[in-house]
Motif scaffolding. Structure first.
Motif, PDB file in Angstrom:
ATOM      1  N   PHE A 137       0.764  -1.198  -0.052  1.00 39.70           N
ATOM      2  CA  PHE A 137      -0.061   0.052  -0.065  1.00 39.70           C
ATOM      3  C   PHE A 137       0.969   1.465  -0.198  1.00 39.70           C
ATOM      4  N   PHE A 138       0.516   2.235  -0.907  1.00 37.54           N
ATOM      5  CA  PHE A 138       1.245   3.681  -0.986  1.00 37.54           C
ATOM      6  C   PHE A 138       0.711   4.565   0.004  1.00 37.54           C
ATOM      7  N   PHE A 139       0.914   4.103   1.515  1.00 33.00           N
ATOM      8  CA  PHE A 139       0.492   5.076   2.288  1.00 33.00           C
ATOM      9  C   PHE A 139       1.116   6.371   2.212  1.00 33.00           C
ATOM     10  N   ASN A 140       0.430   7.421   2.606  1.00 32.42           N
ATOM     11  CA  ASN A 140       0.866   8.980   2.193  1.00 32.42           C
ATOM     12  C   ASN A 140       2.178   9.515   2.837  1.00 32.42           C
ATOM     13  N   SER A 141       3.099   8.794   3.039  1.00 25.94           N
ATOM     14  CA  SER A 141       4.357   9.425   3.419  1.00 25.94           C
ATOM     15  C   SER A 141       5.517   8.210   3.078  1.00 25.94           C
ATOM     16  N   TYR A 142       6.488   8.899   2.912  1.00 27.01           N
ATOM     17  CA  TYR A 142       7.580   7.755   2.686  1.00 27.01           C
ATOM     18  C   TYR A 142       7.630   7.003   3.797  1.00 27.01           C
ATOM     19  N   GLU A 143       7.796   7.435   4.925  1.00 27.31           N
ATOM     20  CA  GLU A 143       8.103   6.503   6.163  1.00 27.31           C
ATOM     21  C   GLU A 143       7.083   5.573   6.272  1.00 27.31           C
ATOM     22  N   ARG A 144       5.937   5.859   6.244  1.00 21.52           N
ATOM     23  CA  ARG A 144       4.847   5.049   6.229  1.00 21.52           C
ATOM     24  C   ARG A 144       4.633   3.913   5.260  1.00 21.52           C
ATOM     25  N   ALA A 145       4.923   4.357   4.228  1.00 20.71           N
ATOM     26  CA  ALA A 145       5.167   3.383   2.843  1.00 20.71           C
ATOM     27  C   ALA A 145       6.171   2.378   3.098  1.00 20.71           C
ATOM     28  N   ALA A 146       7.565   2.828   3.344  1.00 21.80           N
ATOM     29  CA  ALA A 146       8.355   1.990   3.892  1.00 21.80           C
ATOM     30  C   ALA A 146       8.295   1.261   4.912  1.00 21.80           C
ATOM     31  N   LYS A 147       7.596   1.581   5.970  1.00 20.73           N
ATOM     32  CA  LYS A 147       7.266   0.447   7.007  1.00 20.73           C
ATOM     33  C   LYS A 147       6.417  -0.390   6.530  1.00 20.73           C
ATOM     34  N   ASN A 148       5.476  -0.202   5.877  1.00 18.78           N
ATOM     35  CA  ASN A 148       4.344  -1.016   5.398  1.00 18.78           C
ATOM     36  C   ASN A 148       4.985  -2.204   4.193  1.00 18.78           C
ATOM     37  N   ILE A 149       6.106  -1.679   3.493  1.00 15.79           N
ATOM     38  CA  ILE A 149       6.866  -2.599   2.506  1.00 15.79           C
ATOM     39  C   ILE A 149       7.277  -3.895   3.512  1.00 15.79           C
TER      40      ILE A 149
END
Length: 200
Positions: A137-149
């Motif tokens: 999921f492309f959560f709406n910040s790089y931090e959130r997206a990276a953690k989700n990956i």
């Protein structure tokens, strides 16, 4: 025998990917919470993401996870990044998560069917690479997206095992090299151990 083991590892990884485990304690606040309803404001639109920046940040959080589990950091490999990016682009091209490539990536003539083939092509390496792949999921910040990956792989026992590849092997120390590459909503992680330092 090594080829059989590689195939078995891939099948096991695929087989356990649907059995998610959200019980692990994480070194950050969990990004994706099951059964939560998210709005459009929680996500990026495709095409607005610096994919290399996101790949490197996801790799940072992979190492946060490794240190949280008492392991040394994994070492970034530009050659592994090229192999991982190739496969992420392939998944993006065909629109599905898969370990197998059945036709050439656009701009290439050769089919790099298995992780082993991509290892030979990009690293001149004879044995298969460790590989995780998937979508996120492309959560709406790089931090959130990276953690989700990273969370997506942590919650799958087979994928998590590869993230936590140990530094101790056969009674000796082993550096572990890796890279994560993003293309569209698809992700690939490739890794290998210290026996292949010359290919880093």
């Amino acid at each position: 025998m090594k080829k059989i083991f590689t195939l078995l590892l891939l099948f096991v990884t695929i087989g356990v990917s649907a059995q998610r485990d959200y019980t692990q304690q994480l070194p950050w606040k969990r990004v994706f919470v099951p059964d939560t309803v998210y709005s459009d404001n929680d996500f990026w639109r495709l095409g607005e993401v610096d994919e290399y920046k996101l790949s490197k940040l996801a790799f940072h959080y992979l190492n946060v996870w490794r240190e949280f589990n008492g392991l040394e950091k994994m070492i970034w490999s530009d050659k592994l990044y090229k192999a991982a990016l190739h496969h992420s682009k392939y998944q993006n091209m065909v629109g599905k998560v898969t370990h197998w490539e059945t036709k050439p990536l656009k701009g290439y003539k050769k089919v790099l069917r298995k992780p082993e083939d991509r290892g030979k092509y990009y690293l001149k390496r004879e044995n298969g690479l460790g590989e995780n792949c998937g979508s996120f999921f492309f959560f709406n910040s790089y931090e959130r997206a990276a953690k989700n990956i990273i969370e997506g792989w942590i919650t799958s026992p087979g994928h998590n095992k590869l993230l936590l590849e140990p530094n101790e092997c056969y009674g000796g120390h082993e550096d572990v090299y890796g890279a994560i590459a993003i293309s569209g909503k698809y992700k690939t992680f490739n890794s290998y151990g210290s026996n292949w330092k010359k290919n880093k």
